[in-house]
Scaffold this active site. Structure first.
Site, PDB file in Angstrom:
ATOM      1  N   CYS A   1       4.416  10.999   5.554  1.00 49.14           N
ATOM      2  CA  CYS A   1       4.922  10.665   6.832  1.00 49.14           C
ATOM      3  C   CYS A   1       4.063  10.834   8.126  1.00 49.14           C
ATOM      4  O   CYS A   1       3.384  10.359   8.073  1.00 49.14           O
ATOM      5  CB  CYS A   1       5.404  12.329   7.330  1.00 49.14           C
ATOM      6  SG  CYS A   1       6.568  13.111   6.010  1.00 49.14           S
TER       7      CYS A   1
ATOM      8  N   ARG B   1       5.023   5.211   8.120  1.00 55.25           N
ATOM      9  CA  ARG B   1       4.841   5.968   7.405  1.00 55.25           C
ATOM     10  C   ARG B   1       6.085   6.457   6.387  1.00 55.25           C
ATOM     11  O   ARG B   1       5.508   7.465   5.824  1.00 55.25           O
ATOM     12  CB  ARG B   1       3.583   6.863   8.373  1.00 55.25           C
ATOM     13  CG  ARG B   1       2.360   6.797   8.623  1.00 55.25           C
ATOM     14  CD  ARG B   1       1.713   7.947   9.410  1.00 55.25           C
ATOM     15  NE  ARG B   1       1.355   8.506   8.669  1.00 55.25           N
ATOM     16  CZ  ARG B   1       0.530   8.107   7.813  1.00 55.25           C
ATOM     17  NH1 ARG B   1      -0.932   7.407   8.036  1.00 55.25           N
ATOM     18  NH2 ARG B   1       0.067   9.887   7.233  1.00 55.25           N
TER      19      ARG B   1
ATOM     20  N   TRP C   1       8.820  10.653   5.495  1.00 55.94           N
ATOM     21  CA  TRP C   1       9.565   9.995   4.303  1.00 55.94           C
ATOM     22  C   TRP C   1       9.559  11.152   3.072  1.00 55.94           C
ATOM     23  O   TRP C   1       9.233  11.597   2.664  1.00 55.94           O
ATOM     24  CB  TRP C   1       8.233   9.054   3.586  1.00 55.94           C
ATOM     25  CG  TRP C   1       8.448   8.432   2.385  1.00 55.94           C
ATOM     26  CD1 TRP C   1       8.255   9.242   1.176  1.00 55.94           C
ATOM     27  CD2 TRP C   1       9.043   7.070   2.237  1.00 55.94           C
ATOM     28  NE1 TRP C   1       8.046   7.877   0.277  1.00 55.94           N
ATOM     29  CE2 TRP C   1       8.908   6.596   1.074  1.00 55.94           C
ATOM     30  CE3 TRP C   1      10.025   6.417   3.173  1.00 55.94           C
ATOM     31  CZ2 TRP C   1       9.562   5.350   0.594  1.00 55.94           C
ATOM     32  CZ3 TRP C   1      10.180   4.695   2.721  1.00 55.94           C
ATOM     33  CH2 TRP C   1      10.247   5.083   1.756  1.00 55.94           C
TER      34      TRP C   1
ATOM     35  N   ASN D   1       2.785  16.662   7.018  1.00 60.32           N
ATOM     36  CA  ASN D   1       2.527  15.592   6.735  1.00 60.32           C
ATOM     37  C   ASN D   1       2.085  15.738   5.708  1.00 60.32           C
ATOM     38  O   ASN D   1       0.596  16.743   5.500  1.00 60.32           O
ATOM     39  CB  ASN D   1       2.375  14.163   7.327  1.00 60.32           C
ATOM     40  CG  ASN D   1       1.254  13.045   6.148  1.00 60.32           C
ATOM     41  OD1 ASN D   1       1.992  13.182   5.241  1.00 60.32           O
ATOM     42  ND2 ASN D   1       0.369  12.875   6.720  1.00 60.32           N
ATOM     43  N   GLY D   2       2.463  15.588   4.446  1.00 66.66           N
ATOM     44  CA  GLY D   2       2.006  16.239   3.287  1.00 66.66           C
ATOM     45  C   GLY D   2       2.488  16.813   1.722  1.00 66.66           C
ATOM     46  O   GLY D   2       4.248  16.768   1.433  1.00 66.66           O
TER      47      GLY D   2
ATOM     48  N   GLU E   1       6.426 -13.724 -12.396  1.00 68.07           N
ATOM     49  CA  GLU E   1       6.236 -12.173 -11.379  1.00 68.07           C
ATOM     50  C   GLU E   1       5.437 -12.888 -10.257  1.00 68.07           C
ATOM     51  O   GLU E   1       5.185 -13.391  -9.171  1.00 68.07           O
ATOM     52  CB  GLU E   1       5.691 -10.488 -11.248  1.00 68.07           C
ATOM     53  CG  GLU E   1       4.992 -10.040 -10.325  1.00 68.07           C
ATOM     54  CD  GLU E   1       6.459  -9.663  -9.019  1.00 68.07           C
ATOM     55  OE1 GLU E   1       7.224 -10.687  -9.089  1.00 68.07           O
ATOM     56  OE2 GLU E   1       6.066  -9.263  -7.738  1.00 68.07           O
TER      57      GLU E   1
ATOM     58  N   LYS F   1       5.394 -15.196  -6.318  1.00 67.02           N
ATOM     59  CA  LYS F   1       5.171 -13.829  -5.422  1.00 67.02           C
ATOM     60  C   LYS F   1       4.160 -14.749  -4.309  1.00 67.02           C
ATOM     61  O   LYS F   1       4.933 -15.290  -3.349  1.00 67.02           O
ATOM     62  CB  LYS F   1       3.915 -12.863  -5.983  1.00 67.02           C
ATOM     63  CG  LYS F   1       3.446 -11.316  -5.286  1.00 67.02           C
ATOM     64  CD  LYS F   1       3.985 -11.048  -5.501  1.00 67.02           C
ATOM     65  CE  LYS F   1       5.985 -10.629  -5.056  1.00 67.02           C
ATOM     66  NZ  LYS F   1       6.271  -9.595  -5.084  1.00 67.02           N
TER      67      LYS F   1
ATOM     68  N   GLU G   1       7.018 -16.667  -2.300  1.00 65.42           N
ATOM     69  CA  GLU G   1       7.824 -16.830  -0.989  1.00 65.42           C
ATOM     70  C   GLU G   1       7.561 -16.383  -0.634  1.00 65.42           C
ATOM     71  O   GLU G   1       7.688 -16.239   1.282  1.00 65.42           O
ATOM     72  CB  GLU G   1       9.225 -14.972  -2.084  1.00 65.42           C
ATOM     73  CG  GLU G   1       7.579 -14.378  -1.998  1.00 65.42           C
ATOM     74  CD  GLU G   1       7.813 -12.635  -2.404  1.00 65.42           C
ATOM     75  OE1 GLU G   1       9.453 -12.280  -1.362  1.00 65.42           O
ATOM     76  OE2 GLU G   1       7.323 -12.306  -3.350  1.00 65.42           O
TER      77      GLU G   1
ATOM     78  N   HIS H   1       8.599 -28.569 -24.582  1.00 70.98           N
ATOM     79  CA  HIS H   1      10.307 -28.922 -24.111  1.00 70.98           C
ATOM     80  C   HIS H   1      10.474 -29.805 -23.269  1.00 70.98           C
ATOM     81  O   HIS H   1      11.708 -29.887 -22.464  1.00 70.98           O
ATOM     82  CB  HIS H   1      10.501 -28.119 -24.449  1.00 70.98           C
ATOM     83  CG  HIS H   1      10.585 -27.698 -26.768  1.00 70.98           C
ATOM     84  ND1 HIS H   1      10.782 -28.685 -27.573  1.00 70.98           N
ATOM     85  CD2 HIS H   1       9.721 -26.307 -26.841  1.00 70.98           C
ATOM     86  CE1 HIS H   1      10.174 -27.188 -28.115  1.00 70.98           C
ATOM     87  NE2 HIS H   1       9.405 -26.378 -27.841  1.00 70.98           N
TER      88      HIS H   1
ATOM     89  N   LYS I   1      13.420  -6.781   3.580  1.00 73.66           N
ATOM     90  CA  LYS I   1      13.159  -6.275   3.090  1.00 73.66           C
ATOM     91  C   LYS I   1      13.747  -6.055   2.252  1.00 73.66           C
ATOM     92  O   LYS I   1      13.544  -5.305   0.882  1.00 73.66           O
ATOM     93  CB  LYS I   1      11.817  -5.038   3.162  1.00 73.66           C
ATOM     94  CG  LYS I   1      11.530  -4.299   2.738  1.00 73.66           C
ATOM     95  CD  LYS I   1       9.905  -4.428   2.374  1.00 73.66           C
ATOM     96  CE  LYS I   1       9.388  -3.934   1.435  1.00 73.66           C
ATOM     97  NZ  LYS I   1       8.819  -4.517   0.274  1.00 73.66           N
TER      98      LYS I   1
HETATM   99  C1  F6R Z   1       9.694 -10.080  -3.722  1.00 72.94           C
HETATM  100  C2  F6R Z   1      11.131  -8.573  -3.959  1.00 72.94           C
HETATM  101  C3  F6R Z   1      12.442  -8.834  -4.155  1.00 72.94           C
HETATM  102  C4  F6R Z   1      12.230  -6.905  -4.069  1.00 72.94           C
HETATM  103  C5  F6R Z   1      13.959  -7.243  -4.524  1.00 72.94           C
HETATM  104  C6  F6R Z   1      14.807  -6.135  -5.117  1.00 72.94           C
HETATM  105  O1  F6R Z   1       8.195  -9.768  -3.606  1.00 72.94           O
HETATM  106  O2  F6R Z   1      10.031  -8.100  -2.820  1.00 72.94           O
HETATM  107  O3  F6R Z   1      12.480  -9.499  -5.282  1.00 72.94           O
HETATM  108  O4  F6R Z   1      11.808  -6.796  -5.268  1.00 72.94           O
HETATM  109  O5  F6R Z   1      14.837  -7.947  -3.585  1.00 72.94           O
HETATM  110  O6  F6R Z   1      14.243  -5.209  -4.490  1.00 72.94           O
HETATM  111  P1  F6R Z   1      14.836  -3.798  -4.445  1.00 72.94           P
HETATM  112  O7  F6R Z   1      13.524  -3.763  -5.004  1.00 72.94           O
HETATM  113  O8  F6R Z   1      14.141  -2.948  -3.099  1.00 72.94           O
HETATM  114  O9  F6R Z   1      15.713  -3.570  -5.211  1.00 72.94           O
END
Ligand code: F6R
Length: 610
Positions: free
Chosen positions: A2, A27, A75, A99-100, A482, A486, A489, A505, A605
């Protein structure tokens, strides 16, 4: 995690508190609040939701003119995000932000109830506020009251406290949670992190543990537990606000990768009790899950990729069939769900629209749902029948890193729990893996992180590729998927992940002179097969970055142009350090290309729309 801010001085405190909280929102951001010394008392405004909601509530509070106040951005750890659970927590004598995590809050509550206290929230913080109140009532000494309360608390804390009958003073103390104290030309400040004070001063004190700070607006005093005034050295900041918020890292993504060992420890350690997996969820810890015949793991993107590894591990250890699906497909595919199936939803944010829709679809058919979620009180967490929280802390960079690693750790523990129920592993075998998870995973990930500079040097040779391939078999292939996501993107390089047996194939026709291929080899029983795949691409001119475990590199001649050795770990646990290397590779390619690593184009995000 937090964020705490406090200000006392000649200015109106509200805008300074809000401004400070904005720099600390990384945070935690599920609720926020402030307390201001006003007239003869304390006024509190707090609200669930992002800081903007609190700021708009405060727009109509021009009456809050006091120059002394504390603020908090939360948080959630104890109790879901709500107005009631938001900080500050107050009594008629004081207000406190924290916070903690206070481990013995239930014990403290029992003791306080005997003293006549009642409770409005589910937070550990309210128990701490009332404990300080008890000793303030008893001693009338603001510093002594904090010391006496702290002596009874087990766990971590950073506290900011204001008292109703002490105008213009803030008190602060900490243990295992950060807190800095500063004196600017127009007032004193406390904060969880440096960015919150930089508009006012570049000089600060890192509050020592076991010391209470008293700020009166003109100077800062520090007291030891004998109430003697002591000196603390001041430190200087030479960062700008943005750098400081990232803790000195150039990007949140790198910071979050570096936080993985800590997030893994926080997620794994409390889930191993007496050497066995334990989730603190009644149904999960009994034999409830033994009745499930099939498991569906539903998620999006990186969370779905964690599910793919989960499938491999659950099927390997517990021999229970697992179906992994993309949430956006699952919801419209009319999937076959049997009465005794279990649907597991994985989500960092807990707000992904497709994952939420998949959850509702499963529930509507009477299927039991279990969520693995990072954000407490999020929609997926609230609506699922059971929830296991990952304790990664807030993830700010769009590309998910530490959240993926902790999701994996929960899936491993879940697989072990299921293996016990199914009788596919003995208690001793499960104990042995649990012990290794605690000892080896964070340590191996730390070693992978220590290879960051080497990964960057190698990334330089691959950063200008137009296309790139990831190959591997078994769990290595799951990781390739994965690693490839990474990279694409954040670096905008087109990349594909292939099970190396699939190359012949079709894909192998794309391998020509100089095409880069990243080959993972950490699984012994398919190692020789992967090596054949590597030879095939090398003979077509590929440049191969081999990412392989030390033991396999020693035992076999794995061909490569460049090589990264995965820090040694039990083979079952190899995905943890391996994925860290893949994340670092993607990060360095993007950073070397000068891209906005944390906010890649076209991506958000949290994907709350379809
Ligand atoms: C890739 C990434 C996205 C999320 C996806 C699901 O780095 O972050 O592929 O994993 O949008 O998001 P959440 O986990 O928040 O449901």
């Amino acid at each position: 995690m937090c964020g705490i801010i406090g200000y006392t001085g000649s200015q109106r405190s509200v805008p300074i508190l809000i401004d400070g909280l904005r720099t600390l929102e990384y945070r935690g951001y599920d609720s926020a609040g402030i307390a201001v010394r006003q007239g003869d008392g304390i006024s509190i405004v707090k609200a669930k939701g992002r800081l903007d909601r609190l700021a708009s509530l405060l727009d109509s509070r021009a009456d809050l003119t006091g120059g002394c106040g504390i603020g908090h951005t939360r948080w959630a750890t104890h109790g879901e995000p709500s107005d009631r659970n938001s900080h500050p927590h107050a009594t008629e004598r004081l207000a406190l932000v924290h916070n903690g995590i206070i481990e013995n809050y239930a014990e403290l509550e029992e003791m306080l109830r005997l003293q006549g206290y009642t409770f409005d929230s589910e937070t550990d913080t309210e128990r701490a506020a009332k404990l300080v109140d008890l000793y303030y009532r008893e001693t009338s000494d603001p510093v002594k009251a904090i010391f006496k309360a702290a002596a009874l608390i087990r766990g971590s804390y950073a506290f900011g406290v204001i008292y109703a009958d002490i105008p213009n003073k803030i008190y602060a103390m900490r243990r295992d949670s950060p807190l800095i104290v500063a004196q600017s030309k127009d007032g004193g400040l406390i904060a969880s992190d440096i960015p919150a004070i930089l508009r006012h001063t570049h000089s600060y004190y890192r509050l020592q543990e076991g010391v209470v700070a008293e700020l009166n607006g003109e100077c800062v005093k520090f007291y030891d537990s004998n109430l003697h005034s002591i000196d603390q050295p001041a430190e200087q900041v030479d960062w700008d606000v943005e750098q400081a918020q990232k803790g000195g890292y150039p990007h949140f993504m790198l910071k979050e990768i570096f936080e993985e060992p800590d997030s893994l420890r926080k997620t794994i350690a409390p889930r191993i009790v007496d050497g066995l997996p334990h989730f603190g969820v009644e149904q999960l810890d009994g034999d409830f899950f033994a009745r499930f015949e099939g498991i569906h793991i539903i998620a999006c993107g990186t969370a779905m990729h964690a599910g793919i590894i989960g499938k491999s591990i659950i099927e390997k250890l517990a021999r229970v069939p697992v179906n992994v699906e993309i949430a956006s497909e699952f919801r419209y595919r009319d999937p076959i769900l049997r009465k005794n199936d279990l649907v597991i939803l994985i989500s960092q944010s807990g707000e992904t629209a497709d994952t939420l829709a998949a959850l509702r679809h499963a529930k509507a058919q009477g299927i039991y749902t279990l969520a693995i979620v990072n954000v407490i009180g999020s929609s997926v967490a609230r609506e699922a029948d059971s929830v296991i929280y990952t304790w990664a802390g807030p993830e700010i960079a769009v590309a998910s890193t530490k959240a993926y690693s902790v999701q994996l750790s929960i899936l491993y523990l879940f697989a072990l729990r299921l293996a016990l129920l199914e009788g596919t592993m003995t208690e001793d075998e499960v104990r042995a893996v649990c012990a290794r998870m605690l000892e080896e995973i964070p340590a191996a990930v730390e070693k992978a992180i220590a290879m960051s500079d080497r990964v960057r040097d190698i990334a330089r040779a691959y950063m200008n590729a137009e296309h790139l391939f990831y190959i591997g078999r078994n769990v290595d292939y799951d990781l390739c998927v994965e690693g490839s996501l990474k990279l694409k993107e954040i670096s905008y390089i087109h990349s594909e992940a292939y099970a190396s047996g699939e190359l012949k194939h079709g894909t192998i026709s794309l391998i020509t002179d100089g095409v880069p291929v990243i080959a993972l080899t950490t699984i012994s029983h398919v190692c020789e097969k992967t090596i054949s795949g590597i030879r095939e691409v090398i003979s077509r001119g590929a440049r191969v970055l081999s990412i392989c475990s030390e033991s396999l590199a020693d035992k076999y001649q794995i061909p490569y142009s460049d090589q990264l050795i995965v820090p040694e770990v039990d083979e079952l646990l190899s995905p943890f350090p391996t994925v860290t290397l893949l994340q670092l590779f993607a990060y360095h390619v993007s950073a070397l290309k000068g891209y906005d690593v944390d906010k890649p184009r076209n991506l958000a995000k949290s994907v709350t729309v379809e």
